[in-house]
Motif scaffolding. Structure first.
Motif: not given
Length: 634
Positions: A313-329
């Motif tokens: 909770i104190l050190r939340p991990t960075t969420k992985r970027e999803k390439h499907r957003i770029t693809f759909l855009l």
């Protein structure tokens, strides 16, 4: 990656001005290096023998120290003598009223040597940077220590509330041997603030109705724990960034001094870095101690002793970027281009612009353009938009935040879209859309709706300004509210002129639109963008600019003025041309307004970011659940 770029990439953006200016000191050292090269060129001793084809660097003439550390050192070399040859001395001068305490001064002992003046300048600039860093670090440490004291008080109240809720029959025992209050007695001196910011809570505040007394319910305890969890997480992140700030600046001073030693062949870095280690920047241990205590407290009281859960909770991990957003855009953008091309081909092939039914067809094509951009896929984005829109509708009953007034500003540029929505409802609800026939223009209800829908976004924004005026006591928000009211008057006059026409209405519409245009243009450029500052370092701009090319700002200001004048086209008589229908002309000017709003968005957010940087605001203020009787906060 070179250290300069790595140093910049790891800075806290809002604290960027408080870091050591590594590139500037590097430039000063470059001047020192250039001066020494010129001196070697002029000096006969350093000149290269005639006929020599190779121009060797100075380092190639130094004594070879061997491949291992066991080689015997020359006792006469500067590096072997160490501190025997003093290059710098240090002194601390106390300044009255200075928040940073003592001011450090470095005395350069070799300034009498040839070229020593340039090195003296370097140490003066180095002192300025060091004192800046130490002063900022000391100030931030004092802030986090005060915040830690407040969190301690909040934790005492939270623990007492836990005991009260989980064990309602417990009674505090305070004997003569223990004069301080027992934990449960803390609850007699605090009020709870866990209610969400809602229209009801705002109305209660206006009517002076308080519901902040403790009822010792599990719902209150749960909400208080949620707020404390968030407060600890933000406070912990602040401590980590402050620790990183200290480490990065110490590393920067080490790098720049080693670079100085390499250029000047002196040995000043050892003594200077020893001074840095002994200063408040290097010797202060408050931040490390706070980090350890925050971790222990959070794991014990909010994670049931589970360190892995607490640190997650104190050190939340960075969420992985999803390439499907770029693809759909990219896919949707390609489909949009294909759709536009198909519409152009159909219009040209059927010669629709010259057909008798071209007016009805143009009305339908506005339908497609308006509804196509809506995003209905991502839940979080949609709910965030709905929440912000609801806050705009309920203004001024909600506390105004950046997303709320930013969305309201976007809505003010969508007046024509709102009017078209009313037409769609009328067209498909009461018209014969199969034959492309409607009587919307003859409907009184549609006419009233067409009249009022244009002023609603400006009314929302005016109410938001009034809310901020009451909370922040800043007259600027009052002037901003009057600006939106003037726009409402201008839109009203223009709408009446469009419906009734006539010379008198045209004059009133032109006057009100002119006044509103001048006020809005001035506010865009001066207040929202922070430009046109006469005494700025950058003439007629502002001191800090995110874009290196200053001409971009002047182009943006000119475009803003030109595009602001676009909405006066209906009053000036530019309504229809032989080759364009009036609906198409309206669509063109609406598109120009969208372009203007896009430009405004960029420079408005840039100015907001730079204001946060100027005030070193790297974190949002987190509301705490308990308010003590001796607090003076509102």
């Amino acid at each position: 990656m070179k250290f300069g770029k790595e140093f910049t990439s790891q800075m806290v953006p809002e604290w960027q001005e408080a870091y050591m200016n590594y590139n500037y000191l590097k430039a000063v050292l470059k001047d020192v290096l250039n001066l020494r090269k010129r001196m070697q060129t002029v000096s006969p001793k350093a000149s290269t023998p005639r006929g020599s084809a190779l121009k060797r660097g100075v380092s190639l003439y130094r004594a070879f120290s061997g491949l291992t550390s066991r080689q015997r050192k020359n006792p006469n070399s500067p590096l072997a003598r160490g501190d025997d040859e003093e290059v710098v001395l240090f002194n601390s001068v106390r300044e009255s009223g200075s928040p940073s305490g003592a001011r450090h001064q470095t005395m350069f002992l070799k300034s009498a040597e040839e070229g020593g003046e340039c090195e003296l300048v370097f140490f003066k600039r180095l002192d300025d940077e060091f004192n800046k860093v130490v002063g900022f670090y000391r100030k931030k440490v004092q802030e986090v220590v005060e915040e830690a004291d407040e969190l301690t008080r909040q934790m005492n109240a939270l623990i007492a509330l836990r005991v009260k809720v989980d064990n309602p029959n417990v009674r505090s025992q305070a004997g003569a041997s223990e004069p301080r209050l027992a934990p449960l007695e803390i609850l007699d001196h605090v009020k709870i603030n866990v209610a969400a910011d809602t229209p009801v809570s705002t109305l209660k505040g206006i009517l002076m109705i308080s519901d902040s007394d403790l009822s010792f319910s599990k719902a209150e305890l749960r909400k208080a724990e949620e707020r404390m969890t968030r407060a600890f997480a933000v406070f912990y992140r602040k401590l980590r960034l402050l620790k990183s700030y200290c480490f990065l600046n110490q590393l920067a001073f080490s790098k720049i001094m080693k670079k100085y030693d390499k250029i000047t062949s002196r040995s000043a870095s050892k003594s200077y870095l020893k001074m840095v280690d002994g200063s408040y920047l290097g010797s202060s241990d408050e931040v490390n101690g706070l980090i350890e205590r925050v971790e222990a407290t959070f794991i014990k009281h909010f994670a049931n002793g589970n360190r892995r859960k607490g640190m997650k909770i104190l050190r939340p991990t960075t969420k992985r970027e999803k390439h499907r957003i770029t693809f759909l855009l990219g896919s949707f953008f390609g489909c949009w281009l294909a759709l536009i091309a198909a519409i152009i081909v159909v219009i040209h092939a059927r010669d629709i612009l010259n057909s008798p039914g071209r007016y009805q067809y143009m009305d339908n094509v506005v339908i497609i353009i308006t509804f196509l951009p809506f995003n209905i896929i991502y839940r979080w984005s949609r709910f965030f938009l709905i929440r912000c829109a609801f806050h705009c509708i309920c203004a001024p009953l909600y506390k105004v935040t950046l997303p709320d007034f930013f969305l309201a500003d976007q809505l003010t540029s969508q007046v024509q879209s709102f009017r078209e929505i009313s037409f769609y409802i009328c067209y498909y609800g009461w018209g014969d859309f199969r034959k492309r026939l409607n009587k919307c223009d003859q409907s009184t209800v549609h006419e009233y709706f067409f009249f009022t829908v244009a002023i609603i976004p400006f009314w929302f924004r005016s109410l938001q300004c009034l809310r901020r005026l009451i909370e922040e006591r800043d007259p600027k928000h009052g002037y901003n509210s009057l600006r939106y009211l003037s726009t409402i008057v201008a839109l009203t006059m223009r709408t009446i002129y469009e419906r009734k026409e006539g010379v008198n209405w045209k004059i009133w519409a032109a006057i009100t639109l002119g006044v509103a245009t001048v006020m809005n243009t001035y506010w865009d450029i001066v207040e929202d963008w922070g430009l046109l500052q006469r005494n700025s370092k950058n003439p007629w701009l502002r001191d800090k600019l995110a874009i290196p090319n200053r001409g971009v700002y002047f182009v943006a200001m000119v475009l803003n003025v030109i595009l602001r004048l676009g909405w006066m086209q209906t009053v000036l008589g530019f309504r229809e041309t032989p080759f364009l229908h009036r609906t198409a002309i309206v669509a063109i000017f609406v598109s120009l307004e969208i372009i203007r709003r896009g430009i405004w968005n960029f420079f408005r957010l840039e100015n907001e970011h730079l204001n946060n940087v100027g005030k070193y605001r790297a974190f949002k203020s987190v509301p705490l659940p308990f308010q003590h009787d001796d607090d003076q906060r509102i």
